[in-house]
Design a protein around this motif. Sequence first.
Motif, PDB file in Angstrom:
ATOM      1  N   GLU B 597       0.766  -1.356   0.136  1.00  0.00           N
ATOM      2  CA  GLU B 597       0.067  -0.034   0.002  1.00  0.00           C
ATOM      3  C   GLU B 597       0.865   1.334   0.044  1.00  0.00           C
ATOM      4  O   GLU B 597       0.490   2.206  -0.660  1.00  0.00           O
ATOM      5  CB  GLU B 597      -0.915  -0.104   1.151  1.00  0.00           C
ATOM      6  CG  GLU B 597      -1.665   1.049   1.152  1.00  0.00           C
ATOM      7  CD  GLU B 597      -2.265   1.662   2.716  1.00  0.00           C
ATOM      8  OE1 GLU B 597      -2.061   0.930   3.521  1.00  0.00           O
ATOM      9  OE2 GLU B 597      -2.451   2.784   2.872  1.00  0.00           O
ATOM     10  N   SER B 664      -6.838  -5.092   2.876  1.00  0.00           N
ATOM     11  CA  SER B 664      -8.171  -4.314   3.177  1.00  0.00           C
ATOM     12  C   SER B 664      -8.263  -3.732   1.605  1.00  0.00           C
ATOM     13  O   SER B 664      -7.604  -3.765   0.670  1.00  0.00           O
ATOM     14  CB  SER B 664      -7.820  -3.195   3.950  1.00  0.00           C
ATOM     15  OG  SER B 664      -7.077  -2.383   3.720  1.00  0.00           O
ATOM     16  N   THR B 666      -7.935  -0.745   0.984  1.00  0.00           N
ATOM     17  CA  THR B 666      -7.065   0.404   0.619  1.00  0.00           C
ATOM     18  C   THR B 666      -5.939  -0.528  -0.163  1.00  0.00           C
ATOM     19  O   THR B 666      -5.292   0.244  -1.066  1.00  0.00           O
ATOM     20  CB  THR B 666      -6.487   0.683   2.033  1.00  0.00           C
ATOM     21  OG1 THR B 666      -7.426   0.511   2.784  1.00  0.00           O
ATOM     22  CG2 THR B 666      -5.905   2.006   1.728  1.00  0.00           C
ATOM     23  N   ILE B 667      -5.468  -1.770   0.213  1.00  0.00           N
ATOM     24  CA  ILE B 667      -4.379  -2.216  -0.322  1.00  0.00           C
ATOM     25  C   ILE B 667      -4.496  -2.465  -1.590  1.00  0.00           C
ATOM     26  O   ILE B 667      -3.741  -2.411  -2.667  1.00  0.00           O
ATOM     27  CB  ILE B 667      -3.829  -3.505   0.744  1.00  0.00           C
ATOM     28  CG1 ILE B 667      -3.566  -3.048   1.872  1.00  0.00           C
ATOM     29  CG2 ILE B 667      -2.907  -4.330  -0.106  1.00  0.00           C
ATOM     30  CD1 ILE B 667      -3.622  -4.186   2.869  1.00  0.00           C
TER      31      ILE B 667
END
Lengths: 194, 774
Positions: B597, B664, B666-667
Motif C-alpha cells: 500500500e 483491505s 486500501t491495499i
Amino acid sequence: MGSTNSTLIKIPNVDELIQETGFSTAHIIRLHDRFKELDKERRGYLCPQDFGAIKGLAINPIGDRIIGAFFSPGRETVDFYTFVKILAHFRPADNSRPKESSSPEPINSRTNKLKFVFQMYDIDKDGKISRIDLLKALRSMLEMQVTEEQLDSIVDRTIQEADLDGDDAISFEEFRKSLEKVNIDHKMSIRFLR
Amino acid sequence: MDRLTRTTFILFLVLVASLLPLGGHASSPEMGSGNEKVPDHGNGDTGHKANYTKKAFPVLSFDYKNVRVPFEISLWVLLASLMKLGFHLIPRVSNIVPESCLLIVVGLLIGGLIKLVGEDPPVLSSKIFFFYLLPPIILDAGYFLPMRPFTENLGTILMFAVVGTLWNAFFIGGVLYGVCQLKGVHLEDMDLLSCLLFGSVVSAVDPVAVLAVFEEIHINELLHILVFGESLLNDAVTVVLYHLFEEFSSVGSITVTDVFLGIVCFLVVSFGGIMVGAIYGILSAFTSRFTSHTRVIEPLFVFVYSYLAYLSAEVFHLSGIMALIACGAVTRPYVEANISHKSHTTIKYFLKMWSSVSETLIFIFLGVSTVAGKHSWNWTFVISTVILCLVARVLGVIGLTLVINKFRIVKLTTKDQFIIAYGGLRGAIAFSLIYLLDKDHFTRKEMFLTAIITVIFFTVFVQGMTIRPLVDLLAVKKKQETKRSINEEIHTQFLDHLLTGIEDICGHYGHHHWKDKLNRFNKKYVKKCLIVGERSKEPQLIAFYHKMEFKQAIELVESGGASKLPSAMPSTVSMQNIQPKKATQERALPQVSKAREEEIRKILRTNLQKTRLRLRSYNRHTLVADQDEDGWDDFLIKRNRIKDLEKISHVTNHLTVPAPPPDSPTIARARLASDPQAWGNKHVTEDIKPVTGGIPTIKVELASPQSPESVCVVDEFKKDSNEQEDGLVMKPMSLVSKKDGTGEDDIEPQQRLQRCLSDPGPSAEEEEDEPFLP
C-alpha cells in the motif's frame, strides 16, 4: 470541621466510596459540592439534561459521549456514588500504594483508564472498535472539515496499524498495545485537589 | 577502510595546519585584542601625484590589507567547519568525547600555535559573541522548540530557571564572599557585590553547552526539555541580576528599594522580551501571508524579523534570548502554513547550518581565549568556585524537586534529579558576561575570568564526558526512536477532548481547559488573519495524516521500491511481483500488505505532497523527519487530491484481481494504483497500456464521473513552458501540469500530478527533499 462532618454523614456509603475509589475525604466533599451544583433541582441524582447544561460540554466534540459514559446502559440517572466512581478513573495513579495481589485493581490503574476510553469509542458495545465506531469518533472530532474519503482513508490506516489479528477492528488488547508508548497516567489524570 | 580514514584525517590535518599560520598572522584586531597594524598605502600614492614617476604597469600585485577582515573571518569559519568534518571522520573518538570538548582542545591548540608564532591570539569579543554567534543558536532552538512538552512542563521549567538560578547565584556569591573574608586568602578586598555578581554570572546554565552535550546522548524528551528549557529561560534572571549588581557595584550597597525594583525589573525583562518576540513573530507571520509571488525571499523574512526581535530586546536591556525564543515559537506554525516547501527546507537548513557553525566557533574561541587572555590564578577562589557550583546545583535541584513534585502528576524520580543536576553545564555566555565587565570597577576581573574558564572546562569536560556513560549506567530512559503512529495521534486528541470535558464536569479549570480555550481562540481569530487562504481551516489531524503518508512515500521511494515496479505485465502478476520486493526498510508498519500500500501511495504522493517534513529538534547532525504534531495547515488541494485518488481506488477496486485475504480495500487500491500499466487514459477501467520508453511514466487520470477534476500525468521530458507557481489555486485538469521534483534522482516513474503547491518560481528543478533521511 463540623460542616465537613455533617456533609459526610449525608453521603451514603462514604467509607465504601473512599475505599473503592481512593479519593480522600476532602476530594469527596468537593465532588459532592459539585454534584449538588449540577443537580439544580435537588433530586439527588443527575440526568443527561443536567450534564447538558454545562457549557463546556456543549462545545466539546465528544461531549455527548462523555455524558453517555456516566450513564450505564438502561439507566437514566446518575447518583453520587456512580458519579464519583466514574471520576475516580481520572485520579492520578499512586505509585506509593502497596500492591496487594488479593485486592482488585484500583479504578485509576492504567488498564482501567484504558478500558474507560475504549468504552467511549466502542459505541455499539461489541467489545471491539470497529470501523464504524472509529468513523463516528473521527467525524465528531474533525467536525465538518474533512471529506468522507479522507475520513475513510484515515480510518483504514488507523485500523491497519493497530489491527494485529486481522479482524478489521481494534480489540482492547490491540488498543492497549497501540498506546503503549503514550504516558496514559499523565494524559488521563486531573488534579482534583492539592 | 581504516587506512583510508586515517590518511584522510592526516591530509586534513595538514590542510588545517597550513591554514593556521595564515590565520595566526592575520589574527584580527577586530577580534578584540586591539592592535592596529594596518599601514596606509593608498594615501601615500594620492598625496604624491606631483612627483609620480612612471613605472611598469603592475601585472600582479599583492594587496592583502584590503581583504584582511573578511578574509580572516572566512578563515575562522572555514576552520570551524573543517574541524567539524574532521571529528566525524574519526568515529571512535566522537563516541567517547563530546564534540564540545574536542573543539575546546582544538581551540587551545590553535591559541597555543598562534602564541608560538608570536602573534596575539584573538579573545572572544563579547560584541561578536552576543550579536553574531549566539542568535543563530537560540533561534534554531526556539524555532524548533517542541511546544507540547515545553508547555506541559512550563511550571517546572520556570521553577528551575527562576528560583533555581536565584538560589545558585546567592548561594555561590554569598559563600564565596565568606571564603574571601577568610584570613590567609588575601582576597579581603572583594566586596559582597562583586561576589554576588560573579555568583549570578556563574550560576546560569548555558544553552549552548547543554545543547551540545545533550544532543549527543539522546536522552528522553522530558529531561531534555527540562534542562534545555531552564537554560533558555534563566537568561532573564541572569540579565537582571547582572545589571543590578553591575549598577550598584560602583555605589557599593543595595537598599530594599533596589531589591524591589530588581524584582519589577525581572518581570519587565522577561515579559517584555517575550512580548517583543511575539510582536515580531506575528509581524513575520503576517508578512509571509503575502509572499506567494516572491517565494525566494521567504526565509529571509523569518531570519530578519527574528534578528530584529533580538536586537530590539537588547536595545531596552530586555532578555534577548527570550525574545528570540518567543519570536521563533510564535512564527513557526503560521509561517509554515504559508511558505513553500522549499522555503521551509531552506529555513531549516540555514538555521541548522548557522547554529552548527556558531557553536563550533564558540567552543574554539573559548579554547583560544583561554590561551590568549590574561589570567590570575588563585587556588582558593577557583577551587571553591568549582565546588560551590556543584554543591549549589545539587542542593537546588533536590530542594526544588521536593516542592515541584507536589504539583506534578508525573513525579520526578531521583534518577531524573541526578541528570538534571548533572546537566547544569556552564558555557560561553558566562565567559562573555565577565569579559564585558569594566576593569576599573572590578579589579579582580582576571581572577573571575580564570575561575569562570575553569568552571566551564570542568563542566564541559568532566560532566560532558561522563554524562553519557552515567546515563547508560543509570538506565535513564532514552529518546524514543520510533515514529508516532496515527493511532497515537488520534487517541491523544481524543483524550485531550475527554479530559477537557471531565474538567468541565468537575468545574475545575485546569491545564486542558485553558489549552482548549487557546486552541479555539487560535482557530477562530488568529489563524484567519495570519494564514493565507484555505489552509487556515485544516484540522491538525489531517495535516498529521498527510505528513505521515508523505514521509512513507519518500521512504519507500528511497528504498527503491518504486523502481522495482515491473513493466508491461498484467495486473495480477505485477501485484505478485510487488509483494516480495516490499521495502525492507519498512519501519512503521509491520505488515506485509502495508508495504505494498505504501509503495503505491508513495509513488503517487511523492510528487503530490509538498508536506513539509519536520525535524527532530534535538538532532543537529542528521536531519530526521520528526513527529512533531504541532498543528499546521495543509493545502486544500491535497485534500481534494486525496479525494480524487480515493475515487480512483473505488473505481479500480473492481478491476483488481482478488488479493490474498488480509488485504483491505486500501491495499487493493494501492496495489492497482502502483501498477503503471493499470492506468489507462480516460477511465481507469480501460485496458492497460504498455509503457514505452526507458523511463516508465505513470499516467494517472481520474475517471471523470467520479471526480470533478482529472489529473493528467505528463511525460517528464515534455517541458511545460508555463509552470506557474501558484499558491492555492485549483486549476482545472486540462491545463498545466506541474513538474514536481521528487526527493531522489533515481526515481524512475516520474509522475507529475497536478499540484497547486507553492514553489519558488523560476526553475523547475528537482526538489531537494530530505537527503539525510536514514
